[in-house]
Design an enzyme around this catalytic site. Sequence first.
Site, PDB file in Angstrom:
ATOM      1  N   TYR A   1       0.825  -1.207   0.000  1.00  0.00           N
ATOM      2  CA  TYR A   1       0.000   0.000   0.000  1.00  0.00           C
ATOM      3  C   TYR A   1       0.862   1.261   0.000  1.00  0.00           C
ATOM      4  O   TYR A   1       0.893   2.007  -0.957  1.00  0.00           O
ATOM      5  CB  TYR A   1      -0.915   0.013   1.230  1.00  0.00           C
ATOM      6  CG  TYR A   1      -2.255  -0.664   1.053  1.00  0.00           C
ATOM      7  CD1 TYR A   1      -2.477  -1.596   0.060  1.00  0.00           C
ATOM      8  CD2 TYR A   1      -3.315  -0.374   1.909  1.00  0.00           C
ATOM      9  CE1 TYR A   1      -3.710  -2.218  -0.086  1.00  0.00           C
ATOM     10  CE2 TYR A   1      -4.554  -0.994   1.774  1.00  0.00           C
ATOM     11  CZ  TYR A   1      -4.747  -1.913   0.775  1.00  0.00           C
ATOM     12  OH  TYR A   1      -5.963  -2.525   0.635  1.00  0.00           O
TER      13      TYR A   1
ATOM     14  N   GLU B   1      -8.774  -4.544   9.477  1.00  0.00           N
ATOM     15  CA  GLU B   1      -7.602  -4.443  10.341  1.00  0.00           C
ATOM     16  C   GLU B   1      -7.990  -4.376  11.816  1.00  0.00           C
ATOM     17  O   GLU B   1      -7.156  -4.567  12.686  1.00  0.00           O
ATOM     18  CB  GLU B   1      -6.784  -3.202   9.978  1.00  0.00           C
ATOM     19  CG  GLU B   1      -6.009  -3.334   8.684  1.00  0.00           C
ATOM     20  CD  GLU B   1      -5.033  -2.199   8.486  1.00  0.00           C
ATOM     21  OE1 GLU B   1      -3.845  -2.478   8.260  1.00  0.00           O
ATOM     22  OE2 GLU B   1      -5.446  -1.037   8.550  1.00  0.00           O
TER      23      GLU B   1
END
Length: 382
Positions: free
Chosen positions: A117, A234
Amino acid sequence: MDFAFTSDDEAFRGEARAWLSEHADGEQDRRTWERTLGKAGWIGLGWSEAGYGNRIAGLTQQVVWAEEYARSGAAPRSGHIGENLLAPTLLAHGSDEQKARFLPPVAGGEELWCQGYSEPDAGSDLAGVRTTAVREGAYYRITGQKIWTSLAHEADWCFVLARTEPDSRRHHGLSFLLVPMDQPGSIEVRPIRQMTGTSDFNEVFFDGAHARAEHVVGGEGAGWQVAMSLLGFERGVSTLAQQVGFAKELGEVVRAALDSGVVSDPAVRERLVRQWAQLRVMRWNALRTLGSSGDAGAPSVAKLLWGGWHQRLGELAMEVRGALASVGPGEWSASLPYELHAFQHLFLFSRADTVYGGSDQVQRTIIAERVLGLPREPKGVV
């Protein structure tokens, strides 16, 4: 949330504790340990589907497993990125073929993943991604750089957010690609040395690396939606397991304060009690919000709480150690990695707690805009 454990949950706790007691001996390397977990069905407990070699557990049982794992002292996980981030994303957005190909190796501990990312100029600003992926027949050719890529040096695969639409900007024209890491000459992994002397994350350079066209999750151009969905995964029971580790560290600091006699200082006693009380509040908050949905600020509040708390614990640990805080357990030299006392490692590593996973500034912006309804921060203004 009224979070109560049933007799079935306690039976599950006994099973988990017994298995960990027998197998979590610390003698296996991390990849072998992942396979050991996978063979027993302990990977993928929280997935929304079974049938990939995983068993399914309820929310309370997931909490039980996470806490017992932390208490057992078992090795740190290498497969958590595949298990907790990639797998739920594939279950939500992946094709049947993608799920059949990638989920069984994750559940079996056979394939390890990393997350592509962040970039040098797009860390907290994920929409600023500049890595490109150009379609060439049955493949995409990927060029660009990712940074702070945890466990890239061990991973077999990387899920990469890249720009597949030329000249696109911000969150438009992005795609979510599954990329094999075993591509000598096309993928280079460079470890990033930390203050602790170790290297847990890396820079990753893509120079014409390939990804199969059928390994684009959600379809070309849907990368932003898929990436945002992944970030939502997450948060979860791992927070409670993390707090078990925090409690162990706090206990060690308290024991050191007692052994050295520094606990006789009222200021030190006050800080120790404050750390204990704040840890209890974090646990109650995690239990309150666990399994809830629609609270955009809950993950950001949790991150702000534990990041600052852990940094303060590291500072307190060094104060408790006194003059010995500047002395290592062995002879220090210029060679790396050098040996650190546990308190020194805690202090140095925790400096990053308010940065990785979304900096404190980013978390406050999320709370301000999405919870309090304050005006959005201007983008692109110097």
